[in-house]
Design an enzyme around this catalytic site. Structure first.
Site, PDB file in Angstrom:
ATOM      1  N   GLU A  37      -5.666   8.184   1.933  1.00 51.09           N
ATOM      2  CA  GLU A  37      -6.999   8.176   1.331  1.00 51.09           C
ATOM      3  C   GLU A  37      -7.059   6.510   1.187  1.00 51.09           C
ATOM      4  O   GLU A  37      -6.008   5.967   0.506  1.00 51.09           O
ATOM      5  CB  GLU A  37      -7.166   8.901   0.405  1.00 51.09           C
ATOM      6  CG  GLU A  37      -7.286  10.470   0.741  1.00 51.09           C
ATOM      7  CD  GLU A  37      -7.329  11.378  -0.428  1.00 51.09           C
ATOM      8  OE1 GLU A  37      -7.335  10.780  -1.618  1.00 51.09           O
ATOM      9  OE2 GLU A  37      -7.701  12.650   0.091  1.00 51.09           O
ATOM     10  N   CYS A  77      -9.445   0.124  -2.089  1.00 52.72           N
ATOM     11  CA  CYS A  77      -7.905   0.706  -2.737  1.00 52.72           C
ATOM     12  C   CYS A  77      -7.319   1.267  -1.645  1.00 52.72           C
ATOM     13  O   CYS A  77      -7.452   2.047  -0.883  1.00 52.72           O
ATOM     14  CB  CYS A  77      -8.303   1.730  -3.750  1.00 52.72           C
ATOM     15  SG  CYS A  77      -6.472   2.376  -4.639  1.00 52.72           S
ATOM     16  N   CYS A  96       4.457   9.784  -1.731  1.00 51.77           N
ATOM     17  CA  CYS A  96       5.119   8.716  -2.887  1.00 51.77           C
ATOM     18  C   CYS A  96       6.270   9.546  -3.190  1.00 51.77           C
ATOM     19  O   CYS A  96       6.492  10.668  -3.331  1.00 51.77           O
ATOM     20  CB  CYS A  96       4.355   8.406  -3.925  1.00 51.77           C
ATOM     21  SG  CYS A  96       4.910   7.199  -4.762  1.00 51.77           S
ATOM     22  N   CYS A 132       5.995  10.458 -10.233  1.00 50.57           N
ATOM     23  CA  CYS A 132       5.276  10.311 -11.703  1.00 50.57           C
ATOM     24  C   CYS A 132       4.649  11.558 -12.247  1.00 50.57           C
ATOM     25  O   CYS A 132       3.857  12.343 -11.509  1.00 50.57           O
ATOM     26  CB  CYS A 132       4.288   9.301 -11.781  1.00 50.57           C
ATOM     27  SG  CYS A 132       5.191   7.524 -11.250  1.00 50.57           S
ATOM     28  N   CYS A 170       0.611  11.948 -11.972  1.00 49.46           N
ATOM     29  CA  CYS A 170       0.051  11.435 -10.705  1.00 49.46           C
ATOM     30  C   CYS A 170      -0.112  12.499  -9.585  1.00 49.46           C
ATOM     31  O   CYS A 170       0.795  13.155  -9.276  1.00 49.46           O
ATOM     32  CB  CYS A 170       0.641  10.187 -10.038  1.00 49.46           C
ATOM     33  SG  CYS A 170       0.022   9.714  -8.520  1.00 49.46           S
ATOM     34  N   GLY A 180       1.078   5.659  -2.807  1.00 48.29           N
ATOM     35  CA  GLY A 180       2.365   5.082  -2.498  1.00 48.29           C
ATOM     36  C   GLY A 180       2.799   4.100  -3.513  1.00 48.29           C
ATOM     37  O   GLY A 180       2.055   3.680  -4.344  1.00 48.29           O
ATOM     38  N   SER A 201      -0.078  -3.166  -7.396  1.00 50.14           N
ATOM     39  CA  SER A 201       0.601  -2.725  -8.677  1.00 50.14           C
ATOM     40  C   SER A 201       1.702  -1.913  -8.339  1.00 50.14           C
ATOM     41  O   SER A 201       1.776  -1.200  -7.343  1.00 50.14           O
ATOM     42  CB  SER A 201      -0.715  -1.664  -8.956  1.00 50.14           C
ATOM     43  OG  SER A 201      -0.243  -0.952 -10.038  1.00 50.14           O
ATOM     44  N   CYS A 243      -8.193   7.079  -9.907  1.00 48.15           N
ATOM     45  CA  CYS A 243      -6.574   6.920  -9.728  1.00 48.15           C
ATOM     46  C   CYS A 243      -5.713   8.044 -10.016  1.00 48.15           C
ATOM     47  O   CYS A 243      -6.089   8.990 -10.984  1.00 48.15           O
ATOM     48  CB  CYS A 243      -6.208   5.939 -11.087  1.00 48.15           C
ATOM     49  SG  CYS A 243      -7.242   4.582 -11.090  1.00 48.15           S
TER      50      CYS A 243
HETATM   51  N1  SAH Z   1       2.593   3.102  -7.196  1.00 53.12           N
HETATM   52  C1  SAH Z   1       1.973   1.889  -7.902  1.00 53.12           C
HETATM   53  C2  SAH Z   1       0.783   2.042  -7.239  1.00 53.12           C
HETATM   54  C3  SAH Z   1      -0.214   2.862  -7.555  1.00 53.12           C
HETATM   55  S1  SAH Z   1      -1.423   2.337  -8.501  1.00 53.12           S
HETATM   56  C4  SAH Z   1       1.710   1.963  -9.115  1.00 53.12           C
HETATM   57  O1  SAH Z   1       1.863   3.203  -9.857  1.00 53.12           O
HETATM   58  O2  SAH Z   1       1.694   1.122  -9.964  1.00 53.12           O
HETATM   59  C5  SAH Z   1      -2.204   3.678  -9.027  1.00 53.12           C
HETATM   60  C6  SAH Z   1      -2.631   3.635 -10.642  1.00 53.12           C
HETATM   61  O3  SAH Z   1      -3.202   4.629 -11.091  1.00 53.12           O
HETATM   62  C7  SAH Z   1      -1.318   3.511 -11.411  1.00 53.12           C
HETATM   63  O4  SAH Z   1      -1.475   2.618 -12.528  1.00 53.12           O
HETATM   64  C8  SAH Z   1      -1.157   4.950 -11.962  1.00 53.12           C
HETATM   65  O5  SAH Z   1      -0.158   4.872 -12.917  1.00 53.12           O
HETATM   66  C9  SAH Z   1      -2.550   5.251 -12.229  1.00 53.12           C
HETATM   67  N2  SAH Z   1      -2.586   6.594 -12.264  1.00 53.12           N
HETATM   68  C10 SAH Z   1      -1.934   7.748 -11.539  1.00 53.12           C
HETATM   69  N3  SAH Z   1      -2.178   8.894 -11.834  1.00 53.12           N
HETATM   70  C11 SAH Z   1      -3.123   8.789 -12.761  1.00 53.12           C
HETATM   71  C12 SAH Z   1      -4.290   9.664 -13.329  1.00 53.12           C
HETATM   72  N4  SAH Z   1      -4.005  11.027 -13.087  1.00 53.12           N
HETATM   73  N5  SAH Z   1      -5.092   9.316 -14.033  1.00 53.12           N
HETATM   74  C13 SAH Z   1      -5.225   7.992 -14.127  1.00 53.12           C
HETATM   75  N6  SAH Z   1      -4.425   7.091 -13.532  1.00 53.12           N
HETATM   76  C14 SAH Z   1      -3.435   7.367 -12.949  1.00 53.12           C
END
Ligand code: SAH
Length: 346
Positions: free
Chosen positions: A89, A102, A109, A113, A116, A157, A189, A330
């Protein structure tokens, strides 16, 4: 043999090709103009020999858009399909009079996390530079003549887990003769994936964001499992050495989770961690997704936490949630049937 994508080549690569093909170096600007701006330039200015080489040796196609979802707030989510049928996406986010795109860097990935949505789909493969650049060109075509969008590597990713291809794509974006995006218009990021930091040292000086989410290792490891391997102290030590951060401000992303990481102890530890660093804390209220365990804090809680940080003289921004109605916010990027049903409200 499959043809090389024309969108995976940097300016140096194109110069080398012209040399090998005994073509004048003057052909370079026509070649690049044709590729990135107006294909008609090729017919007018390139030799037949070069046109033949381009047609025979290069793949000039872009990935496909298989689905587009538009949110009333202006966010557009593209489902982008690559040659092998896998999809990611790409999200266009309106911001004042400009757009930010974005970009995804991997299909799925591996970081897993816990908050996520993307992580729940598992890891399929890395994207190539052309697939990363391709997402951008699709978004740009969609915007037709609108100002060029800036870039955040914040889609699916972990960009530093695919650092070489992201670096190549960044060079293609940054080159004034290719896509001509300034370093300040690009932000990468990362969760702090240390093996990718070596490549990061070779990046153009783009903006850097660290997904922190907690100043405490034990807690952070529950959110971001790779923190066990690369704990905060190690990450911050390596950040210190990075040329990319010279004269730059580090963005620290902080996910706000109800009842988990918003206490006074968090405020104090965060303040201590960022003392003497040029950093801005970007607060991101948790975006729920189907099946998620964590909860988004109430709006008063969000403001209260922000105000506590501001009182400590930290620079703070609050990320407005956009596109959550189409699961484009995000951490909500995932392609599967569940997501489709959720999106269509069934
Ligand atoms: N893997 C990298 C790039 C992805 S950035 C990273 O994690 O930095 C995506 C951003 O969205 C990151 O800051 C991540 O922590 C945040 N994110 C992931 N899941 C989320 C959620 N459910 N709600 C809000 N932010 C989220």
């Amino acid at each position: 043999m499959e043809n090389t994508s024309a969108y995976s080549l940097t300016r140096d690569d194109w110069n080398e090709l012209l040399r090998q093909e005994n073509q004048s170096p003057h052909a370079l600007s026509y070649l690049l103009d044709g590729l990135y701006r107006d294909r008609a330039v090729w017919g007018r200015h390139l030799s037949n020999h070069l046109l033949k080489t381009l047609a025979e040796r290069f793949d000039l196609t872009l990935p496909l858009i298989s689905q587009v979802l538009e949110s009333p707030d202006g966010t557009v989510k593209f489902q982008v399909r690559f040659a092998d049928g896998l999809e990611v996406e790409t999200v266009l986010i309106p911001f004042h009079k400009r757009y930010t795109v974005c970009l995804s860097t991997q299909v799925g990935c591996l970081m897993n996390c816990s908050f996520c949505y993307t992580g729940t789909q598992g890891f399929k493969r890395n994207l190539s530079a052309q697939e990363i650049v391709g997402q951008y060109l699709l978004a740009m075509n969609w915007l037709k003549g609108h100002k060029k969008p800036s870039i955040v590597f914040m889609g699916q990713g972990e960009p530093l887990h695919n650092a070489d291809e992201v670096l190549r794509a960044t060079r293609i974006f940054n080159d004034p003769q290719l896509l001509d995006l300034g370093v300040r218009q690009m932000t990468l990021s990362t969760v702090g994936y240390l093996p990718g930091f070596e490549a990061l040292a070779r990046f153009p000086q783009i903006n850097l964001a660290l997904s922190l989410h907690s100043p405490f290792d034990e807690e952070r490891s529950r959110l971001i499992p790779v923190n066990q391997k690369f704990p905060l102290r190690a990450v911050f030590e390596r950040l210190e050495d990075l040329e990319i951060l010279r004269r730059k401000i580090l963005t620290v992303e902080y996910l706000m989770i109800d009842g988990f990481n918003l206490s006074l102890a968090h405020v104090d530890a965060l303040t201590e961690l960022l003392r003497d660093r040029r950093a801005v804390v970007n607060l991101i209220p948790f975006n729920p997704f189907p099946g998620s365990d964590w909860k988004r804090p109430a709006p008063e809680k969000i403001l209260e936490f922000r105000n506590m940080l501001v009182a400590k003289k930290l620079r703070v921004t609050l990320r407005a949630t956009k596109g959550d109605d189409i699961l484009a916010a995000c951490g909500q990027l995932k392609i599967n049937k569940l997501a489709r049903n959720y999106e269509s409200g069934t």
